[in-house]
Every structure is written in C-alpha cells, then in structure tokens.
Write an enzyme that holds these catalytic residues in place. Structure first.
Site, PDB file in Angstrom:
ATOM      1  N   ASP A   1       9.420  52.489 -17.313  1.00 54.58           N
ATOM      2  CA  ASP A   1      10.616  53.797 -18.189  1.00 54.58           C
ATOM      3  C   ASP A   1      11.772  53.461 -18.060  1.00 54.58           C
ATOM      4  OD1 ASP A   1      10.856  54.724 -15.570  1.00 54.58           O
ATOM      5  OD2 ASP A   1       9.292  56.336 -16.507  1.00 54.58           O
TER       6      ASP A   1
ATOM      7  N   ASN B   1       7.330  68.461 -12.545  1.00 49.73           N
ATOM      8  CA  ASN B   1       6.720  69.598 -13.823  1.00 49.73           C
ATOM      9  C   ASN B   1       5.091  68.900 -14.486  1.00 49.73           C
ATOM     10  OD1 ASN B   1       8.116  66.531 -15.151  1.00 49.73           O
ATOM     11  ND2 ASN B   1       8.906  67.760 -16.213  1.00 49.73           N
TER      12      ASN B   1
ATOM     13  N   GLU C   1       7.174  63.907 -20.669  1.00 47.98           N
ATOM     14  CA  GLU C   1       7.866  65.173 -20.441  1.00 47.98           C
ATOM     15  C   GLU C   1       6.184  66.299 -20.897  1.00 47.98           C
ATOM     16  OE1 GLU C   1       9.450  65.370 -18.332  1.00 47.98           O
ATOM     17  OE2 GLU C   1      11.545  65.469 -18.022  1.00 47.98           O
TER      18      GLU C   1
END
Length: 243
Positions: A67, A136, A143
């Site tokens: 990324d 998370n 995400e």
C-alpha cells in the site's frame, strides 16, 4: 491457520528473516509482498544483516509493497516508499527494476491501481506475502466495512489507522493523508503463502477476531481463515486471548 507464539518480537523477527532467506534460496526469483509500519522493522533489520553477511541474495527477487498513502509523492519522508528506502531497499541488493510500488502522487488513482494489479499479474502473483494487522483488523489498507474490494483500490483511512501511522508524520495524526492506495483482498488471498506478524497487547483483540471470529468484512484479516497456507506469528502479549 497455524498460530506460533514466540517469547519476544525479536525472536519472531529473526525467525521470519530466516524464513524469507530460505524462500529466496529455494526460489531466487521469488515474488515477495512487503508491508510497512512498526511491525516489520526488525524483520527488515535482520534481512539487511543477512544480506551484509552474504547469507541471502535478493538480486533476482521481486517485491510488491502492499500500500501507499494517496496524495503524496514517493520522495515525501512520510511515504511508505521513503520508509522502505530508509529501512530496506538502500541496504540490500534488490534490483531497482524489480521493486514495485504504488505511486501515491499518480493523478488518476483508478488507473494507477489497474497498472499495479497488471504488474503483479505479469509477475505471476505473490509467492510469499508478509502481513501485519491493524488493531481494527485491517490487512494492507483494507479497512473494516460492509464489504471488501477484490482489486487494488483507493480507500479512505479510518481514524484508528491514521493514528497508528502518525509517527511517519511527526506524531501528528492530522498530517496523515486521508486516503491511500492498497492491494485488494484478491492479491492477498491468492498469494501462495502468507505470514502475518502481530506484536503487543494492543493487537491481541484483533488476533483473536482473526483466528476465532466469524469471517466478516468487519475484520478483513478474518478472510485469511479461507487461505490454505497461513501462519500467524505473535508474541505472548498479542497471544493474550489465545490458548
């Protein structure tokens, strides 16, 4: 998933560098997927040390980073490209033309993502991908959400992810870009082998959700349960919720 618990992060890093070196020796033109962040730093240090001793030859290997922040150029000190140059690329004998990276300054994000997916496909996909996991449950910059995207794509970063990357921007989370470009779940799940590293108590909940929870886009890492060759390497703190 194969869960391995190490006495310390450093012990895991030494073992991971040895695993990568073994993969390179077995297949010199190996295609590696590489992460950034704090988690892999010690692995890169160990690989640099192995390279300096002549214990690993990366001259024929190819790398694809997972990324990059969107909206900043590769030479920006906060970019993941600059991170990789500082900590790894400048210190080993990787051929520059075999280093593949998303360009966060590309004017057309969609075209840049399509280019990157095509380059990875032309290389034959990832032989071995090294992953971290966000608190998370994200992997790369995929995400949590209602759904996940298969191809490389532009993504809006969550507040937790931006906070976790603040160190790259003078510990000021407001300077962390709002968006990024990331490999999608397809490239990760199609990798031939996956090794995920997680260290510290702050990762324990995410590790538990990944290993024992349902497969859900609310925890992108949980999709690794569907992969046939995944190893999860943790220290004792990150394994706090595991047997």
């Amino acid at each position: 998933m194969k869960l391995r618990v190490f006495d310390s992060e450093q012990v895991a890093a030494i073992a991971c560098a040895a695993l990568i070196a073994e993969a390179v020796r077995a297949h010199p033109s190996v295609v590696l997927g590489l992460p950034t962040g704090r988690t892999p730093l010690n692995v890169y240090r160990e690989l640099v040390a192995l390279s300096a001793r002549g214990a690993v030859d990366l001259s024929r290997a190819s790398t694809f980073n997972l990324d990059e922040f969107f909206g900043i150029p590769p030479e920006d000190a906060g970019s993941f490209r600059a991170y990789m140059e500082r900590h790894f690329f400048q210190h080993v004998n990787l051929a520059r033309e075999r280093i593949h990276f998303l360009d966060g300054s590309a004017p057309d994000a969609e075209a840049e993502c399509a280019r990157y997916d095509a380059e990875l496909a032309a290389a034959g996909g990832l032989d071995l991908v090294l992953l971290g996991i966000g608190a998370n449950g994200h992997i790369a910059f995929n995400e949590p959400g209602d759904s996940l995207l298969a191809p490389c794509h532009r993504v809006k970063l969550g507040r937790e992810t931006r906070l976790a990357n603040a160190a790259l921007f003078g510990d000021d989370p407001t300077r962390v870009p709002l968006e990024a470009l990331t490999l999608g779940m397809a490239a990760i799940l199609q990798a031939r082998r996956v090794v995920l590293l997680a260290f510290g108590e702050g990762k324990a909940e995410a590790v538990s959700a990944m290993v024992k929870g349902p497969v859900t886009p609310r925890c992108p890492a949980s999709f690794l349960q569907l992969h046939r060759d995944v190893e999860v390497w943790v220290d004792r703190a990150a394994a706090g919720q595991e047997p």
